[in-house]
Design a protein around this motif. Structure first.
Motif, PDB file in Angstrom:
ATOM      1  N   TYR B  17       0.927  -1.133   0.041  1.00 52.93           N
ATOM      2  CA  TYR B  17       0.064   0.245  -0.020  1.00 52.93           C
ATOM      3  C   TYR B  17       0.813   1.144  -0.045  1.00 52.93           C
ATOM      4  CZ  TYR B  17      -3.954  -2.583   1.261  1.00 52.93           C
ATOM      5  OH  TYR B  17      -5.149  -3.548   1.120  1.00 52.93           O
ATOM      6  N   TYR B  20       4.358   1.086   1.604  1.00 54.55           N
ATOM      7  CA  TYR B  20       4.192   0.348   2.929  1.00 54.55           C
ATOM      8  C   TYR B  20       3.933  -1.164   2.292  1.00 54.55           C
ATOM      9  CZ  TYR B  20       2.505  -2.227   7.058  1.00 54.55           C
ATOM     10  OH  TYR B  20       2.551  -3.396   7.787  1.00 54.55           O
ATOM     11  N   GLY B  41      -1.498 -13.144  12.655  1.00 50.36           N
ATOM     12  CA  GLY B  41      -1.844 -12.006  13.428  1.00 50.36           C
ATOM     13  C   GLY B  41      -2.738 -10.935  12.898  1.00 50.36           C
ATOM     14  N   GLY B  43      -3.917  -7.940  11.450  1.00 48.42           N
ATOM     15  CA  GLY B  43      -3.097  -6.762  10.579  1.00 48.42           C
ATOM     16  C   GLY B  43      -1.905  -7.116   9.884  1.00 48.42           C
ATOM     17  N   CYS B  44      -1.818  -8.527   9.665  1.00 45.27           N
ATOM     18  CA  CYS B  44      -0.651  -9.025   8.928  1.00 45.27           C
ATOM     19  C   CYS B  44      -0.749  -9.156   7.524  1.00 45.27           C
ATOM     20  CB  CYS B  44      -0.242 -10.507   9.574  1.00 45.27           C
ATOM     21  SG  CYS B  44      -1.360 -11.736   8.876  1.00 45.27           S
ATOM     22  N   GLY B  45      -1.990  -9.052   7.011  1.00 46.55           N
ATOM     23  CA  GLY B  45      -2.211  -8.761   5.591  1.00 46.55           C
ATOM     24  C   GLY B  45      -3.175  -9.875   4.792  1.00 46.55           C
ATOM     25  N   LYS B  46      -3.819 -10.367   5.687  1.00 50.43           N
ATOM     26  CA  LYS B  46      -4.559 -11.758   5.397  1.00 50.43           C
ATOM     27  C   LYS B  46      -5.720 -10.972   4.372  1.00 50.43           C
ATOM     28  CE  LYS B  46      -5.904 -12.739   9.506  1.00 50.43           C
ATOM     29  NZ  LYS B  46      -5.138 -12.001   9.887  1.00 50.43           N
ATOM     30  N   SER B  47      -6.370 -10.183   4.872  1.00 53.61           N
ATOM     31  CA  SER B  47      -7.438  -9.539   3.988  1.00 53.61           C
ATOM     32  C   SER B  47      -6.952  -8.910   2.671  1.00 53.61           C
ATOM     33  CB  SER B  47      -8.183  -8.410   4.502  1.00 53.61           C
ATOM     34  OG  SER B  47      -8.756  -8.857   5.780  1.00 53.61           O
ATOM     35  N   THR B  48      -5.954  -8.222   2.820  1.00 57.22           N
ATOM     36  CA  THR B  48      -4.968  -7.858   1.624  1.00 57.22           C
ATOM     37  C   THR B  48      -4.756  -8.729   0.813  1.00 57.22           C
ATOM     38  OG1 THR B  48      -4.133  -6.192   3.253  1.00 57.22           O
ATOM     39  CG2 THR B  48      -3.190  -6.343   1.103  1.00 57.22           C
ATOM     40  N   GLN B  90     -15.081  -9.046   4.542  1.00 49.14           N
ATOM     41  CA  GLN B  90     -14.872  -9.110   6.239  1.00 49.14           C
ATOM     42  C   GLN B  90     -15.958  -8.462   6.850  1.00 49.14           C
ATOM     43  OE1 GLN B  90     -11.007  -7.919   7.783  1.00 49.14           O
ATOM     44  NE2 GLN B  90     -11.468  -8.807   9.569  1.00 49.14           N
TER      45      GLN B  90
HETATM   46  N1  LIG Z   1      -6.314   0.612   2.066  1.00 54.34           N
HETATM   47  C1  LIG Z   1      -5.104   0.711   2.880  1.00 54.34           C
HETATM   48  N2  LIG Z   1      -4.292   1.481   2.810  1.00 54.34           N
HETATM   49  C2  LIG Z   1      -2.901   1.467   3.398  1.00 54.34           C
HETATM   50  N3  LIG Z   1      -2.736   0.413   4.349  1.00 54.34           N
HETATM   51  C3  LIG Z   1      -3.597  -0.398   4.519  1.00 54.34           C
HETATM   52  C4  LIG Z   1      -4.960  -0.358   3.945  1.00 54.34           C
HETATM   53  N4  LIG Z   1      -5.549  -1.579   4.110  1.00 54.34           N
HETATM   54  C5  LIG Z   1      -4.793  -2.309   5.045  1.00 54.34           C
HETATM   55  N5  LIG Z   1      -3.783  -1.650   5.220  1.00 54.34           N
HETATM   56  C6  LIG Z   1      -2.757  -2.015   5.985  1.00 54.34           C
HETATM   57  O1  LIG Z   1      -2.255  -3.206   5.567  1.00 54.34           O
HETATM   58  C7  LIG Z   1      -1.906  -4.106   6.713  1.00 54.34           C
HETATM   59  C8  LIG Z   1      -2.759  -5.258   6.312  1.00 54.34           C
HETATM   60  O2  LIG Z   1      -4.149  -5.170   6.490  1.00 54.34           O
HETATM   61  P1  LIG Z   1      -5.347  -6.475   6.212  1.00 54.34           P
HETATM   62  O3  LIG Z   1      -6.581  -5.676   6.501  1.00 54.34           O
HETATM   63  O4  LIG Z   1      -4.804  -7.186   5.343  1.00 54.34           O
HETATM   64  O5  LIG Z   1      -5.040  -7.087   7.601  1.00 54.34           O
HETATM   65  P2  LIG Z   1      -5.581  -8.418   8.443  1.00 54.34           P
HETATM   66  O6  LIG Z   1      -4.385  -9.394   8.135  1.00 54.34           O
HETATM   67  O7  LIG Z   1      -6.869  -8.792   7.177  1.00 54.34           O
HETATM   68  O8  LIG Z   1      -6.146  -8.079   9.759  1.00 54.34           O
HETATM   69  P3  LIG Z   1      -7.323  -8.626  10.531  1.00 54.34           P
HETATM   70  O9  LIG Z   1      -7.209 -10.019  11.159  1.00 54.34           O
HETATM   71  O10 LIG Z   1      -7.322  -7.702  11.718  1.00 54.34           O
HETATM   72  O11 LIG Z   1      -8.482  -8.243   9.571  1.00 54.34           O
HETATM   73  C9  LIG Z   1      -2.245  -3.475   7.902  1.00 54.34           C
HETATM   74  O12 LIG Z   1      -0.990  -3.191   8.444  1.00 54.34           O
HETATM   75  C10 LIG Z   1      -2.954  -2.332   7.568  1.00 54.34           C
HETATM   76  O13 LIG Z   1      -2.767  -1.187   8.337  1.00 54.34           O
END
Ligand SMILES: Nc1ncnc2c1ncn2[C@@H]1O[C@H](COP(=O)(O)OP(=O)(O)OP(=O)(O)O)[C@@H](O)[C@H]1O
Ligand SMILES: [Mg+2]
Lengths: 379, 257
Positions: B17, B20, B41, B43-48, B90
């Protein structure tokens, strides 16, 4: 033909002692031509003549949701008729999926009440509007209290937010307000000059533009623009905070949304509108000048002298005062609609729309009231 | 259908992103008919990762292949591949101006020639599968968080898609509903032959449904392991973080010094 046969769903029913046996064959997929369970069972078979319902398969090629909804419906039919059913040699997947779908009993919802008749509806609408007015009044009352708290420096708010609001309602709106006011001045002067030339009274275009703009148009134009620009933004912003439960979160911390969200917005707009209006007045007079100088014999200096004579300080102040009131109307309508927004995306759209409509309507009504009362007061 | 065993193949995927970096050079595959769990954990990036897999975000580097076709979200083939997806977001992501039944019916109306009566039956069935029988007339704003989740799930499986992506399907559900959901996921795979990619934190679910689990690590920004969770939990060769995750942080044997 072979391909056609391939997606043919077969179904046969026979009585086996006291049981009704349904046999599936062929392809039971959504694309295939197949009977609906309700039609098949209700029209052809009388549940009371059987004690059980059995399912069998015979050369079932493929299946998907189509078979599942048939079997489920057939089971529901059997249950309603009080007869037992057995899955027999249905594929395991079918049996498991059906069981899963039956795991949670269906929620029986109340019958939808009859839609009310015309008179009931009118009555209910009237009562609702009345309560709507109630809501507005208590909103304004609460706002007054909170504005006093704000002025005494006791309000809970973030100054950063307030400064940001001042910026977005003031300087950031300046360009569009100036542009449209300039064009308005141009248009009035243009019409005026053409008419006044017939009487060789070109110079009075300065009176026309000066008075029209300072007394009425500057404030109204600024009001309409800000209603569309900022009023809608307030409603949409607070409305989506409502949707995301952000407003509830504020309340749960004991922070009054009124003080935190509404009061700074109202104050910002009430402070900024007079400035925008003054600017609009000046720019519109300039716009008039451009036309006057360009298409009539009036010179730059004559025009300004004439404006100075025609427009008194009270004209200017009347317009500027009105714009402050318009700012109040816009901010209150926007925030009220936002705070009373429903809980989904559609409601946010409605809140923004009705904020704009309400504020423009009230701007025009207030303007009419001002026109009459200024006349009576001789301002 | 192609002969390859892999449904999804991810090679050298880097996700970012702005500047980052969320994960760098991920390599993994998802086999046909497999339930793949993505864990890690918060915020590790699963949804991403899920958003990259379904083409909502563009990869900074690397490529994603479905069967034999490279997935290019912007290209002409991208649309055809997307049609094979069913996605649960989600937050549920129901369309708020439509009732729950209309939400589930929309994909059926858009992409099939079924008669309205049949669509209604399918919708009722899918809602019953997720335990929401009889809730079709409600609007999303009138549902609880967990109910919204399940309605989103019913919508995701409306078209019996080949590949299902679920982002935390059991978050906000009670243990019984969550258990039924696990059964449903397994049944979708066994009965309908779907390939399922699930993001979940729930240990019980992970052990119940995962054929293989991919662990994303926020510190190294890579995947630490990709195997059946039952094999991971007691294997000393596996990174401590993974074993701790699977044991809710209880100390694991032979911790590194
Ligand atoms: N649109 C965005 N712009 C910038 N950074 C983002 C964006 N979406 C997510 N992030 C960052 O990317 C990282 C991964 O986010 P993500 O949503 O994939 O986490 P996750 O593993 O799904 O967490 P959770 O289990 O809490 O849902 C996080 O550090 C978040 O701050
Ligand atoms: Mg997530």
């Amino acid at each position: 033909m072979a391909t056609n046969e391939a997606i043919q769903a077969g179904l046969s029913a026979r009585g086996d002692g006291s049981a009704l046996v349904l046999t599936f064959s062929g392809s039971w997929i959504l694309e295939s031509d197949r009977p609906l369970a309700r039609d098949f069972l209700q029209t052809k078979h009388d549940a009371s003549s059987f004690e059980a319902l059995h399912f069998e398969v015979d050369q079932l090629a493929t299946w998907d949701t189509a078979l599942l909804i048939f079997v489920r419906d057939a089971c529901a039919w059997a249950e309603a008729a009080g007869i037992k059913y057995r899955f027999g040699d249905l594929p395991e997947g079918v049996r498991n999926m059906i069981r899963l779908s039956q795991a949670v009993p269906e929620m029986k919802h109340r019958e939808q009440p009859e839609p009310p008749d015309f008179f009931t509806q009118v009555g209910e609408d009237a009562i609702r509007s009345y309560h709507g007015m109630d809501g507005y009044f208590s909103f304004i009352g609460q706002l007054t209290i909170d504005l006093f708290a704000f002025l005494r420096g006791k309000a809970q708010l973030r100054w950063k937010d307030f400064l940001f609001l001042l910026q977005s309602t003031g300087p950031k709106a300046l360009l569009i307000v100036s542009l449209l006011s300039f064009l308005t001045g141009l248009i009035i002067a243009f019409i005026g000059v053409i008419q006044l030339q017939k009487f060789a009274a070109d110079i009075y275009v300065a009176d026309l533009v000066g008075l029209a703009v300072t007394r009425e148009l500057g404030a109204v134009m600024a009001g309409v623009i800000m209603a569309g620009r900022t009023g809608a933004a307030f409603a949409a912003q607070i409305g989506s905070m409502q949707v995301n439960e952000e407003v509830d979160a504020l309340t749960s911390f004991g922070i009054s949304p009124m003080q935190f969200l509404v009061a700074p917005r109202v104050l910002a707009l009430v402070l900024m509108m007079p400035l925008l209006c003054a600017c609009a007045d000046f720019v519109a007079i300039l716009g008039g000048m451009v036309v006057a100088v360009a298409i009539s014999d009036v010179s730059f200096v004559q025009y300004f002298n004439q404006v100075e004579q025609a427009v008194g300080l009270n004209d200017l102040l009347a317009g500027i005062f009105k714009s402050g009131v318009f700012g109040l109307i816009i901010a209150v309508a926007g925030c009220y609609r936002g705070l009373n927004c429903g809980r989904d995306a559609t409601a946010v759209g409605q809140a923004a729309t009705s904020a704009v409509v309400t504020s423009i309507t009230w701007i025009v009504i207030a303007d009419a009231i001002f026109a009459v009362s200024f006349h009576i007061l001789g301002i | 259908m192609s002969g390859t065993k892999d449904m999804i193949k991810v090679e050298g995927l880097t996700m970012r992103y702005g500047d980052y970096t969320v994960m760098k050079s991920l390599d993994f595959n998802v086999r046909r008919g497999e339930v793949k769990v993505i864990m890690g954990g918060s915020g590790c990036g699963k949804s991403t990762l899920l958003k990259h897999l379904i083409g909502l975000e563009r990869a900074a580097a690397g490529r994603i292949t479905y069967g034999d076709d490279v997935f290019d979200p912007d290209g002409p083939s991208g649309e055809a591949i997307r049609r094979r997806f069913g996605v649960l977001f989600q937050g549920g992501a129901l369309w708020s101006s439509m009732s729950v039944a209309e939400n589930v019916a929309l994909p059926l109306e858009e992409y099939t020639d079924l008669k309205p009566a049949e669509i209604r039956e399918i919708v009722e069935f899918k809602l019953a599968l997720v335990g929401l029988g009889g809730f079709g007339h409600r609007y999303p704003s009138e549902l609880s968080g967990g109910m919204r989740k399940r309605a989103g799930l019913a919508r995701a499986i409306a078209l019996d898609p080949e590949i299902l992506f679920f982002d935390e399907p059991s978050a906000g559900l009670d243990p019984l509903s969550s258990r039924r959901l696990d059964d449903l996921i397994l049944e979708l795979r066994d009965a309908l032959g779907a390939t399922v990619v699930v993001v979940t934190h729930e240990l019980a679910s992970i052990f119940a449904i995962a054929d293989r689990a991919l662990f994303l690590d926020v510190d190294t920004k890579t995947a630490l392991c990709d195997a059946n969770p039952h094999d991971l939990i007691d294997d000393p060769a596996v990174d401590v973080k993974v074993r701790q995750f699977l044991k809710r942080g209880e100390t694991v044997s032979n911790v590194n010094d």
